[in-house]
Design a protein around this motif. Structure first.
Motif, mmCIF file in Angstrom:
data_model
loop_
_atom_site.group_PDB
_atom_site.id
_atom_site.type_symbol
_atom_site.label_atom_id
_atom_site.label_comp_id
_atom_site.label_asym_id
_atom_site.label_seq_id
_atom_site.Cartn_x
_atom_site.Cartn_y
_atom_site.Cartn_z
ATOM 1 N N GLY A 76 1.008 -1.231 0.022
ATOM 2 C CA GLY A 76 0.113 -0.014 0.063
ATOM 3 C C GLY A 76 0.698 1.246 -0.020
ATOM 4 N N CYS A 77 2.117 1.319 -0.370
ATOM 5 C CA CYS A 77 2.939 2.612 -0.260
ATOM 6 C C CYS A 77 2.641 3.218 -1.669
ATOM 7 N N GLY A 78 2.140 2.711 -2.567
ATOM 8 C CA GLY A 78 1.849 3.361 -3.879
ATOM 9 C C GLY A 78 2.943 3.143 -4.918
ATOM 10 N N LYS A 79 3.797 2.168 -4.614
ATOM 11 C CA LYS A 79 4.920 1.566 -5.839
ATOM 12 C C LYS A 79 4.287 1.627 -7.073
ATOM 13 N N ASP A 114 20.607 0.141 -10.672
ATOM 14 C CA ASP A 114 21.336 1.430 -10.612
ATOM 15 C C ASP A 114 20.792 2.298 -9.546
ATOM 16 N N LEU A 115 19.341 2.266 -9.251
ATOM 17 C CA LEU A 115 18.881 3.093 -8.343
ATOM 18 C C LEU A 115 17.853 2.268 -7.872
ATOM 19 N N THR A 116 17.611 2.367 -6.463
ATOM 20 C CA THR A 116 16.457 1.682 -5.782
ATOM 21 C C THR A 116 15.698 2.940 -5.154
ATOM 22 N N ILE A 117 14.348 2.990 -5.594
ATOM 23 C CA ILE A 117 13.613 3.801 -4.886
ATOM 24 C C ILE A 117 12.526 3.355 -3.758
ATOM 25 N N LEU A 118 12.909 3.733 -2.523
ATOM 26 C CA LEU A 118 12.154 3.109 -1.444
ATOM 27 C C LEU A 118 11.075 4.243 -0.998
ATOM 28 N N ILE A 119 9.650 3.691 -1.244
ATOM 29 C CA ILE A 119 8.760 4.835 -0.804
ATOM 30 C C ILE A 119 8.495 4.377 0.633
ATOM 31 N N ASP A 120 9.060 5.264 1.365
ATOM 32 C CA ASP A 120 8.911 4.650 3.196
ATOM 33 C C ASP A 120 7.499 5.283 3.535
ATOM 34 N N THR A 121 6.675 4.101 3.838
ATOM 35 C CA THR A 121 5.513 4.475 4.395
ATOM 36 C C THR A 121 5.130 3.503 5.786
ATOM 37 N N PRO A 122 4.655 4.161 6.756
ATOM 38 C CA PRO A 122 4.328 3.484 8.045
ATOM 39 C C PRO A 122 3.481 2.312 7.704
ATOM 40 N N ALA A 123 3.724 1.113 8.133
ATOM 41 C CA ALA A 123 3.051 -0.068 8.047
ATOM 42 C C ALA A 123 1.358 0.214 8.196
ATOM 43 N N GLU A 124 1.138 0.697 9.276
ATOM 44 C CA GLU A 124 -0.185 0.876 9.461
ATOM 45 C C GLU A 124 -0.969 1.766 8.376
ATOM 46 N N VAL A 125 -0.097 2.791 7.658
ATOM 47 C CA VAL A 125 -1.002 3.509 6.792
ATOM 48 C C VAL A 125 -0.847 2.779 5.545
ATOM 49 N N GLY A 126 -0.056 1.980 5.230
ATOM 50 C CA GLY A 126 -0.063 1.302 3.972
ATOM 51 C C GLY A 126 -1.055 0.047 4.017
ATOM 52 N N LEU A 127 -1.237 -0.817 5.118
ATOM 53 C CA LEU A 127 -2.160 -1.699 5.327
ATOM 54 C C LEU A 127 -3.671 -1.073 5.408
ATOM 55 N N VAL A 172 15.278 7.555 -0.904
ATOM 56 C CA VAL A 172 14.157 7.208 0.126
ATOM 57 C C VAL A 172 13.041 8.414 0.025
ATOM 58 N N ILE A 173 11.957 8.162 -0.180
ATOM 59 C CA ILE A 173 10.962 9.164 -0.393
ATOM 60 C C ILE A 173 9.783 8.948 0.781
ATOM 61 N N ASP A 174 9.368 10.194 1.404
ATOM 62 C CA ASP A 174 8.345 9.893 2.171
ATOM 63 C C ASP A 174 6.938 9.666 1.418
ATOM 64 N N GLY A 175 6.463 8.505 1.813
ATOM 65 C CA GLY A 175 5.199 7.759 1.062
ATOM 66 C C GLY A 175 4.188 8.451 1.420
ATOM 67 N N GLU A 176 3.988 9.518 2.669
ATOM 68 C CA GLU A 176 2.962 10.016 2.903
ATOM 69 C C GLU A 176 2.530 11.470 2.447
ATOM 70 N N GLN A 177 3.410 11.761 1.541
ATOM 71 C CA GLN A 177 3.089 12.831 0.624
ATOM 72 C C GLN A 177 1.989 12.526 -0.594
#
Ligand code: TMP
Length: 205
Positions: free
Chosen positions: A13-16, A130-143, A182-187
């Motif tokens: 649910g992080c939006g990948k 070459d690049l890994t984009i981590l959309i960092d999201t709290p587990a509660e928000v994603g679920l 690393v990107i803030d997934g709550e944006q």
């Protein structure tokens, strides 16, 4: 010419998937040849393994079996699709790759990290993003974002499992800052895509 290999990672649910699609559109508008794909999945054999892995009926699957099936799916995907695409100069965007195994089977299921690293080098023929984009999201928000839709075997795991996945990702990103964005997934979706595009333009320069 060798193309670039970009992977997306994050908790459920992080939006990948949305971001993968938007990045594909952006690159194609620049007349760049793109292969957008996902793991587990891609070619026929890897999609068949995906079904086995995600089927909620397969409750008895052991962590070791699970890890090896993700790697088997990846090996076919890398050899049949990803490497040929990169070698022909394409940009490859992949929704999940081996960092998912390190986070889910390593950090959350507690499988040995050294063993995972050894097998992943073998399964990917040594290919690294070459690049890994981590959309960092709290587990509660994603679920909470995926609640209401049919959920697969891994998504059915507990909140504490998904919290370990998130922490696992943050640990890998910390250890390999040069590979990770690393990107803030709550944006907002648009703001996340903007950060991604800026980074991609930087890589292409
Ligand atoms: P998806 O929901 O992003 O399509 O991914 C399928 C599920 O598989 C998701 O719950 C994450 C999990 N997964 C792993 O546990 N290990 C892996 O190596 C990969 C690629 C995915």
């Amino acid at each position: 010419m060798k193309g670039k290999f970009i992977t997306f990672e994050g908790v459920e649910g992080c939006g990948k998937s949305t971001q993968t699609r938007l990045l594909k559109e952006f690159l194609e508008n620049k007349n760049i040849d793109v292969l957008a794909t996902r793991e587990p999945g891609g070619p026929k054999i890897s999609e068949m393994i995906r079904k086995l892995l995600l089927d909620p009926e397969n409750k008895e699957m052991l962590p070791e079996t699970e890890m090896l099936l993700y790697m088997a799916s990846r090996s076919q995907h890398t050899g049949e699709w990803i490497l040929p695409a990169l070698n022909s100069g394409k940009f490859v965007i992949c929704d999940r790759f081996y960092d998912s195994t390190i986070a889910y089977q390593g950090a959350a299921r507690n499988l040995d990290r050294k063993m995972i690293d050894m097998i992943r080098v073998y399964a990917t023929y040594g290919l690294e993003p070459d690049l890994t984009i981590l959309i960092d999201t709290p587990a509660e928000v994603g679920l909470s974002r995926i609640s209401g839709r049919a959920i697969d075997r891994l998504e059915q795991e507990s909140l504490s499992f998904h919290k370990k996945v998130r922490q696992g990702y943050l640990d890998i990103a910390k250890a390999e800052p040069e590979r990770f964005l690393v990107i803030d997934g709550e944006q907002e979706i648009g703001a996340i895509q903007e950060d991604i595009r800026n980074k991609i333009l930087e890589i292409m320069r």
